[in-house]
Design a protein around this motif. Structure first.
Motif, PDB file in Angstrom:
ATOM      1  N   LYS A 182       0.936  -1.295   0.170  1.00 47.54           N
ATOM      2  CA  LYS A 182      -0.154  -0.064   0.007  1.00 47.54           C
ATOM      3  C   LYS A 182       0.930   1.297   0.112  1.00 47.54           C
ATOM      4  O   LYS A 182       0.476   2.176  -0.464  1.00 47.54           O
ATOM      5  CB  LYS A 182      -1.034   0.049   1.216  1.00 47.54           C
ATOM      6  CG  LYS A 182      -0.142   0.035   2.561  1.00 47.54           C
ATOM      7  CD  LYS A 182      -1.256   0.028   3.592  1.00 47.54           C
ATOM      8  CE  LYS A 182      -0.784  -0.229   5.089  1.00 47.54           C
ATOM      9  NZ  LYS A 182      -1.967   0.006   6.169  1.00 47.54           N
ATOM     10  N   LYS A 232     -11.118  -0.470  -0.345  1.00 46.54           N
ATOM     11  CA  LYS A 232     -10.344   0.279  -1.452  1.00 46.54           C
ATOM     12  C   LYS A 232     -10.295  -0.751  -2.670  1.00 46.54           C
ATOM     13  O   LYS A 232     -10.431  -0.243  -3.922  1.00 46.54           O
ATOM     14  CB  LYS A 232      -9.104   0.881  -0.954  1.00 46.54           C
ATOM     15  CG  LYS A 232      -9.274   1.771   0.421  1.00 46.54           C
ATOM     16  CD  LYS A 232      -7.898   2.108   0.508  1.00 46.54           C
ATOM     17  CE  LYS A 232      -7.809   3.200   1.800  1.00 46.54           C
ATOM     18  NZ  LYS A 232      -6.148   3.469   2.297  1.00 46.54           N
ATOM     19  N   LYS A 259     -13.655  -1.287  -4.481  1.00 40.80           N
ATOM     20  CA  LYS A 259     -14.075   0.041  -5.070  1.00 40.80           C
ATOM     21  C   LYS A 259     -13.444   0.142  -6.415  1.00 40.80           C
ATOM     22  O   LYS A 259     -14.041   0.517  -7.567  1.00 40.80           O
ATOM     23  CB  LYS A 259     -13.858   1.306  -4.445  1.00 40.80           C
ATOM     24  CG  LYS A 259     -14.337   2.699  -5.104  1.00 40.80           C
ATOM     25  CD  LYS A 259     -14.066   3.834  -4.092  1.00 40.80           C
ATOM     26  CE  LYS A 259     -14.473   5.086  -4.730  1.00 40.80           C
ATOM     27  NZ  LYS A 259     -14.192   6.364  -3.884  1.00 40.80           N
TER      28      LYS A 259
END
Length: 583
Positions: free
Chosen positions: A505, A538, A541
């Protein structure tokens, strides 16, 4: 007489305590009834999830079966996700780090131009690589070994170029693979039988093999019936689509070449390495390529070189690697007086590292009869036996006990996956990718003759355990997921990503990783993400704009565990065509 008042007081206190306990019981009973009624919003949701969780069909609206018609479903999100458009049709077989046009800008010396050369950030594609028109789900194994739908890889050049050598034939709407090769025109089966007369291929001693310059990987395809799994590689060169054909057949393979960079495998990994007329200049550069094969070959492993100019018993010869190689074992040999040894700590430091013309030393041994690095049990016993690198304490922070606990955990996880997606055991998924493999527990729990798993060790992982994975009789590769994988589009039927997006990330754009996953996933292939819930939200999405259908599922231990599971299916769509949606 003085005791009577104290007795009365005690009875009074007991009555009060009984009343209080009774009152509390009534209160909690009423509270529990209110919670079960669903009037509390959060409690109603929890009750609903509990009801669904009790049913093995956890996500009834997500369909893993193959379909070839339908329209895109509506995305039920308050904020509309970014929508990714299809790439132009010319990118149907795009391999970002082995792009032919870019390769021609690099020197040809030592095959540098065939090595990995990834695009800069501003040159990356941010679109969805399409499937060719007419693309269909590959045949199930073992039929896929012999037949590949023409539409999936519509390239006929090898049918002409290798016609005499019996590599591949074109018949109607399929390619047929008779099992021939440059050095085994009578078929890979007979060739392997010849090798088995001098190498213990059939008793589990040889489990992992490396095929350099593999062609269409018929050697690896026919080893499978002997319970041997081969890692095959070849460059993307004039032999059009050879690795792509291997993968469409359901055979483990990657795009790769022996050039100037070390192979992306750990030291002491393979039981056997093979070269069948692969045109690799083994004597060039002070034997650098042969020394690199020596690095990845385990003590007591075999190297097979087949083809001219060697002429010994039907054109093959095998060499067994000694079980001890170090400075002391070579010191007294006059012919090895010029040998130089690599630094012991650099044996697994391979990502974009230059090859050296040095010999990789083995771990020290305490007596002449001991196998350096530890002796491996035959397969399948070695799949769950304590790997020598763990038993010897060579992997920091991993003991035999933690290894066994990891195996137990992954058996539990995989059981949950099979309840979510019942096609996992059906033969529907042949080529499987584990993007963050750890100790190989996922692949071990899935072990089946119907499938194989490519175990990837991220180069930024806290612990390098790829050597452990090979000691279990599994295969894998080092890779940095900030870059494209060394494979063709539509390689894998099922992708597993455990903790991968938490790992990356802060390292690179998660959108780029997901687009790469889409590139290498077959239409109607499935993905299983396992990560922290905030990360998966996340991810979900982003996937909503990628023509994927996705559902979030609780951890198998219940909704209170912060780790969740996100399962997804890639919709079927081709160049200029419609899509399917399972929602």
């Amino acid at each position: 007489m003085a005791l009577k008042p104290n007795l009365a007081d005690g009875r009074t206190r007991s009555s009060v305590q009984i009343f209080i306990v009774f009152g509390l019981c009534c209160f909690f009973y009423i509270l529990g009834a209110w919670q079960r009624s669903g009037f509390g919003k959060g409690d109603g949701i929890a009750l609903e999830m509990t009801k669904h969780g009790a049913d093995c069909n956890i996500i009834p609206t997500l369909n893993f079966e193959t379909h070839h018609a339908g329209e895109v479903g509506n995305v039920d999100e308050s904020e509309k996700p970014k929508s990714f458009q299809p790439c132009p049709p010319r990118y149907v077989d795009y391999t970002p780090c082995q792009d032919q046009k870019r390769a021609m800008t690099f020197p040809r010396d030592n095959m540098i131009y065939r090595e990995r050369h990834c695009p800069n950030e501003d040159k990356k594609l941010h679109c969805l690589v399409p499937a060719p028109k007419g693309y269909v789900t590959p045949f199930p194994w073992p039929k896929s070994r012999d037949y590949v739908p023409f539409a999936n890889a519509p390239y006929k050049a090898l049918t002409v170029e290798k016609a005499i050598q019996n590599w591949i034939q074109y018949e109607g709407n399929v390619f047929k693979f008779p099992g021939g090769g440059t050095q085994f025109p009578q078929g890979a089966d007979k060739y392997i039988d010849q090798l088995a007369s001098v190498i213990p291929i059939t008793n589990g001693t040889v489990r992992t093999a490396l095929d350099t310059g593999c062609g269409v990987a018929s050697w690896g395809a026919y080893l499978w019936s002997r319970n041997v799994i081969a890692m095959s590689f070849a460059p993307r060169d004039s032999h059009e689509a050879q690795v792509q054909f291997a993968l469409e057949r359901g055979v483990p393979a990657v795009i790769g070449v022996l050039g100037t960079i070390k192979m992306p495998y750990p030291s002491r990994a393979f039981d056997m390495a093979h070269c069948s007329r692969c045109l690799i200049p083994w004597g060039a550069n002070d034997g650098m390529y042969l020394k690199e094969v020596d690095r990845v070959l385990r003590p007591g492993g075999y190297w097979v070189l087949s083809g001219p100019p060697i002429n010994w018993r039907n054109n093959y010869k095998a060499w067994q690697r000694p079980k001890r190689v170090n400075d002391d074992s070579c010191r007294g040999r006059q012919d090895d007086s010029q040998a130089s040894f690599c630094k012991a700590g650099e044996a697994n430091d391979v990502w974009y590292k230059k090859m050296d013309a040095c010999i990789t030393p083995y771990p020290d041994v305490s007596n002449p009869d001991e196998v350096s690095g530890g002796e491996l049990k035959p397969f399948p016993e070695r799949l769950y036996a304590a790997p020598p690198r763990i038993a010897s304490g060579s992997v920091p922070g991993v003991s035999v006990e933690t290894y066994q606990e990891d195996n137990h955990k992954w058996k539990k996880h995989v059981s949950a996956y099979k309840r979510i997606n019942r096609l996992i055991d059906s033969g529907r998924y042949r080529n499987i990718l584990d993007m963050n493999a750890g100790l190989g527990g996922f692949a071990a729990a899935l072990d089946s003759p119907k499938l194989w798993v490519m175990n990837v060790m991220p180069t930024i992982a806290e612990k390098d355990t790829l050597g452990v994975i090979y000691e279990r009789g599994l295969i894998g590769i080092y890779h940095d997921w900030c870059e494209a994988f060394s494979t063709y589009p539509r390689t894998y039927d099922l992708i597993h990503a455990h903790g991968l997006f938490s790992l990356y990330k802060d390292k690179c754009n998660l959108e780029d990783i997901l687009l790469e996953m889409d590139r290498i996933l077959r239409p109607e292939g499935a993905v299983i993400f396992r990560d922290e819930v905030g990360v998966l939200i996340k991810v979900k999405k982003i996937t909503a704009g990628m023509r994927w259908d996705a559902k979030m599922v609780d951890h198998e231990d219940g909704p209170l565990v912060p780790e969740k599971i996100l399962v997804a299916v890639k919709q079927y769509w081709v160049v200029g065509g419609n899509t399917t949606s399972m929602q």
